[in-house]
Scaffold this motif. Sequence first.
Motif, PDB file in Angstrom:
ATOM      1  N   THR A  91       0.772  -1.153   0.050  1.00 16.49           N
ATOM      2  CA  THR A  91      -0.060   0.044  -0.003  1.00 16.49           C
ATOM      3  C   THR A  91       0.777   1.228   0.080  1.00 16.49           C
ATOM      4  OG1 THR A  91      -0.076  -0.140   2.319  1.00 16.49           O
ATOM      5  CG2 THR A  91      -1.880  -1.203   1.240  1.00 16.49           C
ATOM      6  N   TYR A  92       0.495   2.572  -0.709  1.00 15.99           N
ATOM      7  CA  TYR A  92       1.358   3.312  -0.745  1.00 15.99           C
ATOM      8  C   TYR A  92       0.473   4.843  -0.595  1.00 15.99           C
ATOM      9  CZ  TYR A  92      -0.613   3.555  -5.526  1.00 15.99           C
ATOM     10  OH  TYR A  92      -1.494   3.565  -6.734  1.00 15.99           O
ATOM     11  N   GLN A  93       1.181   5.870  -0.116  1.00 11.58           N
ATOM     12  CA  GLN A  93       0.710   7.175  -0.198  1.00 11.58           C
ATOM     13  C   GLN A  93       1.689   8.065  -0.630  1.00 11.58           C
ATOM     14  OE1 GLN A  93       0.663   5.916   3.557  1.00 11.58           O
ATOM     15  NE2 GLN A  93      -0.555   4.705   2.798  1.00 11.58           N
ATOM     16  N   THR A  94       1.635   8.581  -1.676  1.00  6.82           N
ATOM     17  CA  THR A  94       2.879   9.345  -2.550  1.00  6.82           C
ATOM     18  C   THR A  94       1.976  10.620  -3.031  1.00  6.82           C
ATOM     19  OG1 THR A  94       2.527   8.209  -4.609  1.00  6.82           O
ATOM     20  CG2 THR A  94       4.033   7.388  -2.945  1.00  6.82           C
ATOM     21  N   SER A  95       2.938  11.602  -3.352  1.00  9.98           N
ATOM     22  CA  SER A  95       2.288  12.771  -3.907  1.00  9.98           C
ATOM     23  C   SER A  95       2.376  12.455  -5.462  1.00  9.98           C
ATOM     24  CB  SER A  95       3.165  13.871  -3.504  1.00  9.98           C
ATOM     25  OG  SER A  95       3.432  14.086  -2.097  1.00  9.98           O
ATOM     26  N   GLY A  96       1.398  12.266  -6.049  1.00 12.14           N
ATOM     27  CA  GLY A  96       1.370  11.868  -7.420  1.00 12.14           C
ATOM     28  C   GLY A  96       1.521  10.378  -7.610  1.00 12.14           C
ATOM     29  N   PHE A  97       1.438   9.874  -8.605  1.00  9.22           N
ATOM     30  CA  PHE A  97       1.778   8.497  -9.309  1.00  9.22           C
ATOM     31  C   PHE A  97       2.021   8.126 -10.583  1.00  9.22           C
ATOM     32  CE2 PHE A  97       1.316   4.072  -8.629  1.00  9.22           C
ATOM     33  CZ  PHE A  97       1.006   3.627  -9.864  1.00  9.22           C
ATOM     34  N   ASN A  98       3.080   7.637 -10.768  1.00  6.20           N
ATOM     35  CA  ASN A  98       3.653   7.413 -12.189  1.00  6.20           C
ATOM     36  C   ASN A  98       4.098   6.071 -12.329  1.00  6.20           C
ATOM     37  OD1 ASN A  98       3.265  10.306 -13.897  1.00  6.20           O
ATOM     38  ND2 ASN A  98       4.373  11.005 -12.288  1.00  6.20           N
ATOM     39  N   GLY A  99       3.415   5.297 -11.585  1.00  5.77           N
ATOM     40  CA  GLY A  99       3.764   3.775 -12.139  1.00  5.77           C
ATOM     41  C   GLY A  99       4.240   3.018 -10.798  1.00  5.77           C
ATOM     42  N   LEU A 100       3.978   1.707 -10.835  1.00  6.26           N
ATOM     43  CA  LEU A 100       4.534   0.969  -9.590  1.00  6.26           C
ATOM     44  C   LEU A 100       5.377  -0.068  -9.973  1.00  6.26           C
ATOM     45  CD1 LEU A 100       2.497   0.318  -6.316  1.00  6.26           C
ATOM     46  CD2 LEU A 100       3.636  -1.793  -7.671  1.00  6.26           C
ATOM     47  N   PHE A 101       6.528  -0.422  -9.216  1.00  3.34           N
ATOM     48  CA  PHE A 101       7.340  -1.446  -9.678  1.00  3.34           C
ATOM     49  C   PHE A 101       7.359  -2.538  -8.558  1.00  3.34           C
ATOM     50  CE2 PHE A 101       9.562   0.702 -13.207  1.00  3.34           C
ATOM     51  CZ  PHE A 101       9.105   1.934 -13.172  1.00  3.34           C
ATOM     52  N   TRP A 102       7.672  -3.840  -9.152  1.00  2.00           N
ATOM     53  CA  TRP A 102       8.139  -4.823  -8.243  1.00  2.00           C
ATOM     54  C   TRP A 102       9.436  -5.405  -8.466  1.00  2.00           C
ATOM     55  CZ3 TRP A 102       5.660  -6.389  -3.795  1.00  2.00           C
ATOM     56  CH2 TRP A 102       4.611  -6.058  -3.328  1.00  2.00           C
ATOM     57  N   TYR A 103      10.384  -5.434  -7.613  1.00  2.00           N
ATOM     58  CA  TYR A 103      11.588  -6.017  -7.725  1.00  2.00           C
ATOM     59  C   TYR A 103      11.862  -7.446  -6.734  1.00  2.00           C
ATOM     60  CZ  TYR A 103      13.471  -1.994 -10.797  1.00  2.00           C
ATOM     61  OH  TYR A 103      13.433  -1.198 -11.661  1.00  2.00           O
ATOM     62  N   GLN A 104      12.717  -8.340  -7.224  1.00  2.00           N
ATOM     63  CA  GLN A 104      13.107  -9.454  -6.513  1.00  2.00           C
ATOM     64  C   GLN A 104      14.663  -9.068  -6.296  1.00  2.00           C
ATOM     65  OE1 GLN A 104      13.906 -13.074  -8.652  1.00  2.00           O
ATOM     66  NE2 GLN A 104      12.446 -14.109  -7.314  1.00  2.00           N
ATOM     67  N   GLN A 105      14.831  -9.345  -4.888  1.00  2.00           N
ATOM     68  CA  GLN A 105      16.326  -9.268  -4.450  1.00  2.00           C
ATOM     69  C   GLN A 105      16.691 -10.615  -3.714  1.00  2.00           C
ATOM     70  OE1 GLN A 105      17.222  -5.921  -1.742  1.00  2.00           O
ATOM     71  NE2 GLN A 105      19.246  -6.105  -2.510  1.00  2.00           N
ATOM     72  N   HIS A 106      17.278 -11.556  -4.187  1.00  2.00           N
ATOM     73  CA  HIS A 106      18.058 -12.476  -3.667  1.00  2.00           C
ATOM     74  C   HIS A 106      18.924 -12.139  -2.464  1.00  2.00           C
ATOM     75  CE1 HIS A 106      16.236 -15.005  -6.823  1.00  2.00           C
ATOM     76  NE2 HIS A 106      15.901 -15.717  -5.539  1.00  2.00           N
ATOM     77  N   ALA A 107      19.384 -12.869  -1.171  1.00  2.00           N
ATOM     78  CA  ALA A 107      20.140 -12.398  -0.310  1.00  2.00           C
ATOM     79  C   ALA A 107      21.469 -12.063  -0.869  1.00  2.00           C
ATOM     80  CB  ALA A 107      20.248 -13.485   0.796  1.00  2.00           C
ATOM     81  N   GLY A 108      22.165 -10.935  -0.691  1.00  2.00           N
ATOM     82  CA  GLY A 108      23.350 -10.614  -1.090  1.00  2.00           C
ATOM     83  C   GLY A 108      23.392 -10.221  -2.328  1.00  2.00           C
ATOM     84  N   GLU A 109      22.366 -10.048  -3.144  1.00  2.00           N
ATOM     85  CA  GLU A 109      22.346  -9.735  -4.623  1.00  2.00           C
ATOM     86  C   GLU A 109      21.697  -8.401  -4.875  1.00  2.00           C
ATOM     87  OE1 GLU A 109      22.574 -14.529  -6.060  1.00  2.00           O
ATOM     88  OE2 GLU A 109      21.216 -13.135  -6.944  1.00  2.00           O
ATOM     89  N   ALA A 110      21.786  -8.182  -6.166  1.00  2.00           N
ATOM     90  CA  ALA A 110      21.006  -6.843  -6.465  1.00  2.00           C
ATOM     91  C   ALA A 110      19.771  -7.056  -6.852  1.00  2.00           C
ATOM     92  CB  ALA A 110      21.739  -6.304  -7.836  1.00  2.00           C
TER      93      ALA A 110
END
Lengths: 114, 109
Positions: free
Chosen positions: B23-42
């Motif tokens: 859930t988000y509360q932001t000033s304006g909206f221009n898209g939502l991203f999901w990223y995956q991050q394995h431990a110790g990685e980018a």
Amino acid sequence: NAGVTQTPKFQVLKTGQSMTLQCAQDMNHEYMSWYRQDPGMGLRLIHYSVGAGITDQGEVPNGYNVSRSTTEDFPLRLLSAAPSQTSVYFCASSHPLTGANVLTFGAGSRLTVL
Amino acid sequence: GQNIDQPTEMTATEGAIVQINCTYQTSGFNGLFWYQQHAGEAPTFLSYNVLDGLEEKGRFSSFLSRSKGYSYLLLKELQMKDSASYLCAVRDGNYQLIWGAGTKLIIKP
């Protein structure tokens, strides 16, 4: 294609020392940025650049400097390291003309300041 | 202020389905991203939503409701390699990315 390359991967500094984290990308991305990642917190933007010769401050710029003399390189300088700068640092780049402007991240640099 | 909320940790069973909410509360909206991050990685990019609805990409789907300030990431047929942190990020009205703290997903056999 190497993508985004960060060096060093690990670094230990003493308080007051200075150092530079290197970041290079070979994707001709105009946008480059530096983030720090701390436990329990979201990624926080330190500095960013929208092109060669242009840099701007992010959310947490104090204690860090950047420069962007070429499209490929975006080094992050710690001027006088403090224990509060112990963190994992990520460089990320993107091409702003692609619709989603998806970030490509480097592998990260883990910095410990004693 | 701007805020992104997501659960700190979730546990699921191999082969099952899990839904990670954001859930988000932001000033304006221009898209939502999901990223995956394995431990110790980018972090690596998973999905992008800018319009309401469901985006499906293989075993992963992402849903957005702009009126509710809500998104979820749905992972089906869970595999052990899905054990990772999942980061939700919103691009605000100034085109700056605001990041959640991430949800650590633990997959049990």
